[in-house]
Write an enzyme that holds these catalytic residues in place. Sequence first.
Site, PDB file in Angstrom:
ATOM      1  N   ARG A 135      -3.531  13.076  22.499  1.00 38.81           N
ATOM      2  CA  ARG A 135      -2.977  12.183  21.473  1.00 38.81           C
ATOM      3  C   ARG A 135      -4.050  11.467  20.657  1.00 38.81           C
ATOM      4  NH1 ARG A 135       2.169  10.260  20.991  1.00 38.81           N
ATOM      5  NH2 ARG A 135       2.628  12.428  21.583  1.00 38.81           N
ATOM      6  N   ARG A 142       3.789  -6.421   9.032  1.00 35.47           N
ATOM      7  CA  ARG A 142       4.260  -7.718   9.488  1.00 35.47           C
ATOM      8  C   ARG A 142       5.783  -7.768   9.321  1.00 35.47           C
ATOM      9  NH1 ARG A 142       7.222 -12.215  10.220  1.00 35.47           N
ATOM     10  NH2 ARG A 142       5.991 -14.093  10.673  1.00 35.47           N
ATOM     11  N   ASP A 156       7.589  15.087  28.753  1.00 34.42           N
ATOM     12  CA  ASP A 156       6.930  14.650  29.985  1.00 34.42           C
ATOM     13  C   ASP A 156       7.440  15.366  31.237  1.00 34.42           C
ATOM     14  OD1 ASP A 156       5.330  12.669  28.710  1.00 34.42           O
ATOM     15  OD2 ASP A 156       7.093  11.394  28.565  1.00 34.42           O
ATOM     16  N   HIS A 163       6.694   5.197  28.270  1.00 26.21           N
ATOM     17  CA  HIS A 163       6.004   6.012  27.255  1.00 26.21           C
ATOM     18  C   HIS A 163       5.210   7.080  27.991  1.00 26.21           C
ATOM     19  CE1 HIS A 163       4.407   7.264  23.553  1.00 26.21           C
ATOM     20  NE2 HIS A 163       3.581   6.280  23.251  1.00 26.21           N
ATOM     21  N   LYS A 169     -19.812  20.615  17.208  1.00 27.87           N
ATOM     22  CA  LYS A 169     -19.923  19.168  17.032  1.00 27.87           C
ATOM     23  C   LYS A 169     -19.361  18.437  18.247  1.00 27.87           C
ATOM     24  CE  LYS A 169     -18.749  17.009  13.130  1.00 27.87           C
ATOM     25  NZ  LYS A 169     -19.791  15.986  12.834  1.00 27.87           N
ATOM     26  N   HIS A 207      15.485  10.960  24.614  1.00 26.58           N
ATOM     27  CA  HIS A 207      14.431  10.641  23.651  1.00 26.58           C
ATOM     28  C   HIS A 207      14.978   9.707  22.591  1.00 26.58           C
ATOM     29  CE1 HIS A 207      11.215  11.212  20.665  1.00 26.58           C
ATOM     30  NE2 HIS A 207      10.475  11.526  21.708  1.00 26.58           N
TER      31      HIS A 207
END
Length: 375
Positions: free
Chosen positions: A337, A356, A312, A222, A71, A261
């Site tokens: 990700r 919210r 990283d 990030h 696929k 972290h």
Amino acid sequence: MTDKKPSSEGLRGQVAGKTAICTVGKAGKGLTYRGYGIEDLARNTQFEEVAYLIMYGHLPNASELKLYQEKLRAMRVLPQPLIDTLERIPKETHPMEVMRTACSLLGNLEPEKEFSQQHEAANRLLASFPGIICYWYRYSHEGVRISVTNRESDNLGAYFLELLFDKVPSELHSRVMNVSFILYAEHEFNASTFTARICASTLSDIYSCITSAIGSLRGPLHGGANEEAMDMIDSFDSPQEAVEAIPKMIAEKKKIMGFGHAVYRKSDPRSAIIKTYARQLADEAGSSEIYDIAEAIEEVMWSTKELFPNADFFHAPAYKYMGLPTKLFTPLFVCGRTAGWAAHVFEQRSDNRIIRPAAEYTGPDLRKVKPIGER
């Protein structure tokens, strides 16, 4: 001014929702994807198995994996309007901006008209991102129009390398990219994933959710940390130079990228895995200088600040040894990700309430508006 209430900057330690996808730093669990430990997955699976696990909830059997890879392979073709756009993006553009634009455009060309199409749309992005970034890079930097189909590699990591270097990668390089994509596939409510969930909570389409996540990942605090880490490693000519320079950088309060972290306190389990592969790549290359410099920085950071490398940091030398341009490091993060982002969008939609949160007000007390002539 309103009364102040206890707050936590950056929402540190605050529970913002529930998830069945991943555990990060939980006592006795470490990093798991739907109950499977990251070490176990990195050792025993292909990335496509992990993507399937994250998005569909279980590890595929052999026939399910075969069908899933078929696929994804069928979804590699890029529509001509997207190719035309990629060819118009300047080479100076940051590759993460290319990914962001391409994701948004694909949402125009192949919109998710109803949520029942969410898996199809997510798989389309997963299959397309390696071709998108490699097509743009090869065209803008080399003037070459590559074919993103008719490639030998079934695994997405190997497929990326085949597109970039126009040859089937070695077994070790294929394995490293496969593991890299697995390590980057998911990590609970990190900044980019939470961005995707906020967008999903408004009932927006999945392309908007993933585009938003790419924008968050682009930042150096990030996903961009691997690029910054490589630039730092490259700035030193020897391990000894790094040993002497790092304490000075710390004293000057300069940010040392790739360390510490927000959740882990003693170590990042992904770091040890990719560090092992960085060592293997150094041995294969017959030159350990880059690795030795990285390891020297790791030792100094621990001895002076008790800060450990996150995922990283050792990704940087691993990618460098494979010949990857530094500017493509963060787009590789996207390629892995996307599976996690999509799964969180699915999960948010399945039991949704718009996200919210409240804010702690720090502005002036209530004031009267003076007539304009009196101001």
